[in-house]
Design an enzyme around this catalytic site. Structure first.
Site, PDB file in Angstrom:
ATOM      1  N   LEU A  61      46.453  -2.966  83.312  1.00 14.81           N
ATOM      2  CA  LEU A  61      46.419  -1.761  84.145  1.00 14.81           C
ATOM      3  C   LEU A  61      45.359  -0.759  83.721  1.00 14.81           C
ATOM      4  CD1 LEU A  61      50.255  -1.169  84.659  1.00 14.81           C
ATOM      5  CD2 LEU A  61      48.676  -2.597  85.975  1.00 14.81           C
ATOM      6  N   CYS A 177      41.872 -26.990  54.282  1.00 14.93           N
ATOM      7  CA  CYS A 177      41.680 -26.556  52.898  1.00 14.93           C
ATOM      8  C   CYS A 177      41.157 -25.132  52.827  1.00 14.93           C
ATOM      9  CB  CYS A 177      40.739 -27.518  52.169  1.00 14.93           C
ATOM     10  SG  CYS A 177      39.145 -27.744  52.963  1.00 14.93           S
TER      11      CYS A 177
END
Length: 585
Positions: A61, A177
């Site tokens: 909006l 990792c």
């Protein structure tokens, strides 16, 4: 009607008549789409079709002004139509809440328009519209914004560069990792908080980690599975006062202390520092930090700790309430969900502190976790205005004379809009350099071998003359024929999932020639028939000449494809992210 009088005076009678009689398609009714639809109805366009799949969210909006609070959860396309008609009730607007990739919106449907406007934030959908407009030979005006920056340009087959003439970067993934053990950047911490910890505690794991079969990554995946099991056991304490403490001690103390035992890992890296829940709680209680923090403020370590505790409780209560009626219920991360964003911001910053990484504000985390750059209403309005001006130019003359326009804040000159001449089609582009042909078929008798014959027969026989041993036929990302799939030749097209409106790509491995076959169902005696003779010879894909200067050049680094928009005095680096946002540095 007085508005039409002014439009006639501004545009002139000839251009006004072209505008008023043109049938145009607007794809997307979001930030740019709302501004653009309003501009179109005020500029004299009388026949408009708007399509958007989404519904209105409260977060829209602030910049999508055709929508109001009472419209939340309603169709963007339908509400945009009703709101735009209040500006000019004499315009014929048709709205569709649908996916632009649906089979109903085929090449023939695109060909029914005089002009198409792209107002999308989705890379895949933009590519699809680009391909359909090329096949239908309809001019397309592409636009995009990000923050204070934006661009708009015209795409026309054989005249200008198309959307796919320059490569786009593939979606980024992160090695396990790195995310789990050796983060080095804020985004690593944010991905860990959003895609690992949030998903493990409240939802389903996302696949933002790299699928790598290396020994190092395999070990990390095994350790990750072990940690996941430990977290699942901790989840049994959800709803108790001890739950935030158990989670905190596991991920910010025990896991870090385990990493610290791996001395080899820290030979060339700074060692992380584990945090302790009880110590943090004591400091937190002494400082008495209040909640209600501003989005763009940088939270202190104590504030992150407090928000972590509070958000874990809030999310746990929501999840348990949902699971009372649906035991398999989960929570999904949403950048506009305050509880989820608080959790990701707090946990990402706590982890960043542990690994000596720069922390980010809630506002910045929202942008990075949501994979977006915040939209600005003014930027959308400027680009929408540029798009309408370019549409007038398209109706007046050839597309190759219409300059690309960039909205930028980095110019050394006192101007915001920079223009450059459009680039010519890339000779090596596999999209706009393809030859397109419409094939009428009898759906009851047409077989794959009939299409192969069109591609491989000689020019004298009405075919494309492609080598039958070197071609492959693709239906989207699905291969339905090559030399190893000869058993498919005797299958009916409908058995292969080829339907009315399908676009099949025939590609030759030997010379790079490509032929797009648009399938149209028509009852006829022949199984297949070309609507028009093929425009031979087919275009053979050739690499760009060495040293060729282009308005938009591909960066040399393969890992970060980009474009350069060159002007007389400035060089603007333009990149396109996987979500379709335009990044201009």
């Amino acid at each position: 009607m007085s508005r039409d009088v002014y439009n006639k005076r501004i545009l002139g009678q000839v251009l006004y008549d072209k505008v008023a009689s043109s049938r145009v398609l607007l794809v997307g009714a979001g930030g740019i789409g709302c501004e653009l639809l309003k501009n179109l109805v005020l500029s004299g366009y009388k026949k408009i079709v708007v399509i958007d799949l989404d519904t209105i969210d409260i977060s829209n909006l602030n910049r999508q002004f055709l929508f109001q609070k009472q419209h939340v959860k309603q169709s963007k396309a339908h509400v945009a139509k009703e709101s735009a008609l209040k500006f000019n009730p004499h315009v014929d607007i048709t709205s569709h809440q649908a996916n632009i990739k649906n089979a109903d919106f085929d090449v023939a449907w695109f060909a029914s328009f005089d002009l198409v406007f792209n107002a999308l934030d989705n890379l895949e959908a933009r590519r699809h519209v680009n391909q359909m407009c090329l096949a239908a030979d309809v001019p397309l005006i592409e636009s995009g914004t990000t923050g204070y920056l934006g661009q708009a340009y015209v795409i026309r087959k054989d005249e200008t560069e198309c959307f796919d003439c320059q490569p786009k970067p593939t979606p980024t993934t992160f090695p396990v990792c790195t995310i789990r053990s050796t983060p080095s950047a804020p985004i690593h911490c944010i991905v860990w908080a959003k895609s690992y910890l949030f998903s493990q505690l409240f939802g389903n794991s996302e696949d933002d980690f790299e699928d790598d079969a290396s020994a190092e990554n395999a070990q990390e995946l095994a350790a990750l599975a072990k940690e996941t099991q430990a977290l699942n056991e901790i989840k049994s304490a959800m709803g108790t006062d001890q739950y935030p403490r158990k989670v905190f001690q596991k991920v910010f103390k025990e896991d870090i202390e385990r990493l610290l035992t791996m001395d080899d890992m820290w030979k060339f890296r700074e060692r992380p520092t584990a945090l302790d829940y009880d110590t943090m709680r004591q400091v937190d209680e002494e400082n008495k930090v209040t909640t209600g923090l501003k989005d763009q403020q940088m939270w202190s370590l104590e504030q992150c700790f407090q928000v972590f505790k509070d958000s874990v409780v809030r999310l746990s209560e929501r999840l348990m309430a949902a699971q009372k009626t649906n035991p398999s219920a989960t929570l999904e991360f949403d950048k506009d969900d305050d509880d989820a964003l608080d959790f990701v911001t707090a946990t990402a910053n706590l982890r960043a502190h542990i690994f000596k990484i720069m922390q980010k504000s809630r506002f910045e985390v929202k942008s990075m976790a949501g994979n977006i750059i915040p939209a600005i209403a003014t930027t959308n309005a400027i680009i929408a205005g540029v798009v309408v001006m370019q549409s007038f130019a398209v109706l007046r003359g050839p597309a190759k004379s219409i300059k690309r326009t960039y909205l930028t804040t980095v110019s050394r000159r006192p101007q915001l809009l920079i223009q450059e001449a459009p680039s010519e089609p890339n000779p090596a582009c596999g999209v706009c350099r393809a030859t397109t042909a419409v094939v009428q078929i009898n759906p009851d008798t047409a077989k794959l071998r009939d299409l192969v014959r069109i591609a491989t027969d000689s020019a004298d026989e009405g075919g494309a003359g492609m080598d039958p041993e070197a071609i492959a036929i693709m239906d989207g990302n699905r291969m339905i024929y090559d030399i190893d799939l000869e058993e498919n030749l005797g299958m009916f097209l409908h058995e292969l999932g080829v339907h009315d409106g399908s676009m099949l790509r025939v590609a030759s491995d030997d010379d790079g020639a490509q032929l797009d076959l648009v399938i149209v169902h028509k009852t006829q005696d022949a199984a297949v028939r070309l609507e028009k003779p093929l425009p031979l010879p087919l275009i053979r894909k050739q690499p760009p000449p060495a040293g060729e200067k282009r308005g938009l050049d591909e960066e040399e680094e393969d890992s970060s494809p980009a474009k350069k928009a060159k002007t007389d005095n400035d060089v603007i680096l333009v990149e396109e992210d996987q979500d379709g946002s335009i990044l201009i540095d």
